[in-house]
Write a protein that holds these residues in place. Structure first.
Motif, PDB file in Angstrom:
ATOM      1  N   THR A  44       8.021   8.008 101.455  1.00 20.52           N
ATOM      2  CA  THR A  44       8.179   6.560 101.045  1.00 20.52           C
ATOM      3  C   THR A  44       9.896   6.243 100.901  1.00 20.52           C
ATOM      4  OG1 THR A  44       8.159   7.360  98.677  1.00 20.52           O
ATOM      5  CG2 THR A  44       6.195   6.494  99.676  1.00 20.52           C
ATOM      6  N   THR A  45      10.656   7.257 101.096  1.00 23.07           N
ATOM      7  CA  THR A  45      12.047   7.066 101.124  1.00 23.07           C
ATOM      8  C   THR A  45      12.463   7.916 102.306  1.00 23.07           C
ATOM      9  OG1 THR A  45      12.322   9.199  99.404  1.00 23.07           O
ATOM     10  CG2 THR A  45      12.259   6.776  98.416  1.00 23.07           C
ATOM     11  N   PHE A 105       6.323   1.795  90.859  1.00 22.64           N
ATOM     12  CA  PHE A 105       7.107   1.006  92.190  1.00 22.64           C
ATOM     13  C   PHE A 105       8.243   0.278  91.532  1.00 22.64           C
ATOM     14  CE2 PHE A 105       7.182  -3.266  94.065  1.00 22.64           C
ATOM     15  CZ  PHE A 105       7.464  -2.937  95.308  1.00 22.64           C
ATOM     16  N   LYS A 108      11.238   2.784  90.836  1.00 20.71           N
ATOM     17  CA  LYS A 108      11.929   3.182  91.894  1.00 20.71           C
ATOM     18  C   LYS A 108      12.370   2.024  92.930  1.00 20.71           C
ATOM     19  CE  LYS A 108       9.080   7.325  92.286  1.00 20.71           C
ATOM     20  NZ  LYS A 108       8.267   8.265  93.025  1.00 20.71           N
ATOM     21  N   ALA A 109      12.117   0.847  92.761  1.00 23.08           N
ATOM     22  CA  ALA A 109      12.538  -0.275  93.561  1.00 23.08           C
ATOM     23  C   ALA A 109      13.483  -0.807  92.876  1.00 23.08           C
ATOM     24  CB  ALA A 109      11.273  -1.290  94.000  1.00 23.08           C
ATOM     25  N   GLN A 112      17.215  -1.447  94.454  1.00 21.61           N
ATOM     26  CA  GLN A 112      17.275  -1.038  95.607  1.00 21.61           C
ATOM     27  C   GLN A 112      17.250  -2.428  96.642  1.00 21.61           C
ATOM     28  OE1 GLN A 112      17.550   2.311  96.484  1.00 21.61           O
ATOM     29  NE2 GLN A 112      17.687   2.772  94.242  1.00 21.61           N
ATOM     30  N   VAL A 115      13.994  -1.512  99.982  1.00 17.52           N
ATOM     31  CA  VAL A 115      12.837  -0.808  99.557  1.00 17.52           C
ATOM     32  C   VAL A 115      11.844  -0.777 100.611  1.00 17.52           C
ATOM     33  CG1 VAL A 115      10.955  -0.689  98.000  1.00 17.52           C
ATOM     34  CG2 VAL A 115      13.093  -1.493  97.328  1.00 17.52           C
ATOM     35  N   ARG A 116      11.194   0.328 100.892  1.00 19.99           N
ATOM     36  CA  ARG A 116      10.095   0.524 102.056  1.00 19.99           C
ATOM     37  C   ARG A 116       8.820  -0.189 101.598  1.00 19.99           C
ATOM     38  NH1 ARG A 116      11.231   6.366 105.184  1.00 19.99           N
ATOM     39  NH2 ARG A 116      13.480   5.863 105.726  1.00 19.99           N
ATOM     40  N   LEU A 119       6.364   2.248  99.627  1.00 21.74           N
ATOM     41  CA  LEU A 119       6.501   2.450  98.142  1.00 21.74           C
ATOM     42  C   LEU A 119       5.782   1.570  97.334  1.00 21.74           C
ATOM     43  CD1 LEU A 119       8.270   4.117  96.128  1.00 21.74           C
ATOM     44  CD2 LEU A 119       9.704   2.308  96.069  1.00 21.74           C
TER      45      LEU A 119
END
Length: 321
Positions: A44-45, A105, A108-109, A112, A115-116, A119
């Motif tokens: 995811t990263t 989510f 982690k986002a 950023q 962001v993929r 994710l």
């Protein structure tokens, strides 16, 4: 009852992973417990493909060497086709709002720029992991409980809309285990994905390196060896690691040492001896790629067979098979 647990190969398996979970899996796991290397979750990263492949293989070898039966193991990407199909069905069952409000989510986002999408959709892949294997229990910490609840919601929605296919999973808190913190910064847990590895002990670290890391561990101020997690987290971390390796209690072990040096030496020795057979067995297994390949193929076949009737039924019920 099937219980499912996964290990994401985001880095080398640590002492914390071993004392906190893997050691217990090997000692207490039953034929109903399944364990897998969740290598797709590590995508995811940004990642290095070669390193991901190597870490997944290494992780599998560690689990086998720790005493977990190969018959209860598989690698997630080895059933990528099945998981891909089920993930799509679940994405078509899940709403954008449900995925977007996942706390992990958001965390982690945050901040950023790029962001993929994975994710955001990662929880539906986790739901596919759970539902494909028919897991009824998923031992997770509080940070993953929301994802298991989403899997439960999607299973209920699918079963109600199309027909009964999926077992309703439930999140269960794993038994209390050793709490292992970063040796350099005891305010954070010892993590596989830590950028600074000075405070992280890998289960495959050589004895000399383990000794150096533990002897350089943060021990807070003062000079008295006491067990006080709130006031002396660095010292408490060493005592909890020593307790995890020897079976004693942190408070009782504190009374056996009058200096930080004595405690660090005892902790280093205990960790080295605890990890020695695991490291030696893992290194030997890694020298036998044919055996690891055999284990992976057999595990993939079993995992695929366990989920085949659910995937086939789900595809048929949604009109895609």
């Amino acid at each position: 009852m099937t219980r499912l647990s996964g290990v994401t190969p985001s880095g080398h398996i640590t002492l914390g992973n071993y004392l906190g979970a893997i050691q217990r899996w090997a000692a207490e796991g039953t034929e109903h417990d399944l364990y897998f290397m969740s290598d797709l979750h590590a995508m995811t990263t940004s990642h290095n493909p070669g390193r991901l492949r190597s870490l997944a293989t290494e992780g599998l070898a560690v689990l086998i060497s720790a005493g977990i039966s190969p018959e209860r193991l598989f690698v997630q990407s080895d059933i990528a086709r099945e998981l891909g199909a089920l993930t799509w069905i679940l994405e078509c069952t899940c709403s954008y709002g449900e995925a977007a409000r996942m706390i992990q989510f958001k965390e982690k986002a945050k901040g950023q720029a790029g962001v993929r999408l994975s994710l955001l959709t990662y929880p539906t892949l986790m739901a596919a992991d759970i539902l494909l294997q028919g897991a009824s229990e998923v031992p997770v910490g509080e940070d993953q409980r929301q994802h298991v609840e989403l899997a439960r919601t999607l299973a209920r929605r699918f079963n109600t809309t199309y027909g009964e296919v999926f077992t309703m999973p439930q999140a269960v808190l794993p038994p209390a285990a050793a709490r292992v913190r970063d040796l350099s910064d005891p305010t954070r847990k010892m993590s596989k994905s830590a950028q600074d590895t000075a405070g992280v002990v890998s289960v495959l670290d050589e004895p000399d390196l383990i000794g150096r890391k533990i002897r350089r561990a943060v021990t807070d101020g003062g000079s008295e060896v006491v067990y006080s997690p709130e006031d002396r987290p660095g010292l408490a971390n060493l005592l909890e690691i020593l307790a995890g390796c020897t079976g004693g209690s942190p408070a009782d072990l504190a009374a056996e040492h009058t200096t930080y040096g004595s405690l660090k030496n005892a902790t280093a020795e205990a960790v080295i001896e605890t990890l020695r057979p695991l490291r030696e067995a893992t290194n030997a297994l890694l020298q036998d790629p044919a055996e690891l390949d055999r284990v992976r193929k057999a595990g993939a076949a079993r995992a695929s067979e366990r989920g085949d009737h659910r995937l086939t039924s789900a595809l048929r019920l949604v009109g895609a098979g």
